[in-house]
Scaffold this active site. Sequence first.
Site, mmCIF file in Angstrom:
data_model
loop_
_atom_site.group_PDB
_atom_site.id
_atom_site.type_symbol
_atom_site.label_atom_id
_atom_site.label_comp_id
_atom_site.label_asym_id
_atom_site.label_seq_id
_atom_site.Cartn_x
_atom_site.Cartn_y
_atom_site.Cartn_z
ATOM 1 N N GLU B 24 0.847 -1.186 0.000
ATOM 2 C CA GLU B 24 0.000 0.000 0.000
ATOM 3 C C GLU B 24 0.887 1.241 0.000
ATOM 4 O O GLU B 24 1.875 1.302 0.734
ATOM 5 C CB GLU B 24 -0.913 0.015 1.231
ATOM 6 C CG GLU B 24 -1.879 -1.150 1.271
ATOM 7 C CD GLU B 24 -2.983 -0.973 2.307
ATOM 8 O OE1 GLU B 24 -3.074 0.108 2.928
ATOM 9 O OE2 GLU B 24 -3.758 -1.929 2.474
ATOM 10 N N HIS B 79 -4.267 6.706 0.469
ATOM 11 C CA HIS B 79 -3.553 5.433 0.472
ATOM 12 C C HIS B 79 -4.194 4.516 -0.549
ATOM 13 O O HIS B 79 -5.287 4.788 -1.042
ATOM 14 C CB HIS B 79 -3.514 4.795 1.862
ATOM 15 C CG HIS B 79 -4.781 4.148 2.320
ATOM 16 N ND1 HIS B 79 -5.858 4.868 2.802
ATOM 17 C CD2 HIS B 79 -5.152 2.848 2.377
ATOM 18 C CE1 HIS B 79 -6.820 4.033 3.164
ATOM 19 N NE2 HIS B 79 -6.430 2.792 2.902
ATOM 20 N N HIS B 81 -5.361 0.584 -2.003
ATOM 21 C CA HIS B 81 -5.767 -0.797 -1.743
ATOM 22 C C HIS B 81 -5.391 -1.586 -2.995
ATOM 23 O O HIS B 81 -6.106 -1.533 -3.998
ATOM 24 C CB HIS B 81 -7.283 -0.874 -1.498
ATOM 25 C CG HIS B 81 -7.712 -0.396 -0.158
ATOM 26 N ND1 HIS B 81 -9.045 -0.342 0.229
ATOM 27 C CD2 HIS B 81 -6.998 0.036 0.911
ATOM 28 C CE1 HIS B 81 -9.116 0.110 1.472
ATOM 29 N NE2 HIS B 81 -7.907 0.360 1.902
ATOM 30 N N ASP B 92 -9.353 0.852 8.253
ATOM 31 C CA ASP B 92 -9.326 2.287 7.920
ATOM 32 C C ASP B 92 -10.239 3.074 8.862
ATOM 33 O O ASP B 92 -9.879 4.158 9.340
ATOM 34 C CB ASP B 92 -9.800 2.518 6.486
ATOM 35 C CG ASP B 92 -8.791 2.042 5.457
ATOM 36 O OD1 ASP B 92 -7.585 2.065 5.744
ATOM 37 O OD2 ASP B 92 -9.227 1.665 4.351
#
Lengths: 92, 133
Positions: B24, B79, B81, B92
Amino acid sequence: MPVTVRLPGALRDVTGGETKLTASGATLREVIADIDHRHPGFAARVLDPSGGIRSYVNVYIGEDDARARGGSGALVPDGSEVMVIPAMAGGR
Amino acid sequence: MRLVLPRNLRDEIVAHAREAAPQECCGLLLGEDEVVRRVLRCRNVHPTPETRYVIDQAQVFDAFRESRDFDRELVAIYHSHPRSPAYPSPTDRAEAQWPEAGYVLISLRAESPEIYAYRIGEKSVREIPLVEE
């Protein structure tokens, strides 16, 4: 001489909207307790039940990571600037 | 409420996500209020970066200390995935501590990347429109 504590807006819900506070105390724990006295709930956002700095919160005394200076027992020199910054984390 | 992410900066965070995969990626979208002006790529220092992220606290500290008004400048945290949808996972949501910032998620599960923006509160997730300008 008091110390200055700076917070991001992420923590303002427990300080009545304030993001820059003055506090007193010889150690980080005492500084946090002083703020908690005025803003109950603040200490619980920064310290875990055993009194250490919570794992997803970062605290700096001047340029230094407080964890490297003894955690919540770190000495806070007069006139210091303390910054409390929640971690940015998550994942799948 | 919306989040303005210009095309070139959108492309930059997609490139970051692709470069970091299968890990990630993470970083900050900085600008003013709801408008992103620049991307700050950050280091993911979580020990299992394939499924988790923690932004290097030193980079957050530097950004906070150097900003005159960090709350206004921090538009969003992003971020990726690599294999799951662009929707806040339980992790999260559990670890979100910045309710005033946007959270931008990039999913690489399909050939064409998916990008969505959210506000993540203590008990709620709300999608916010993501526009180019």
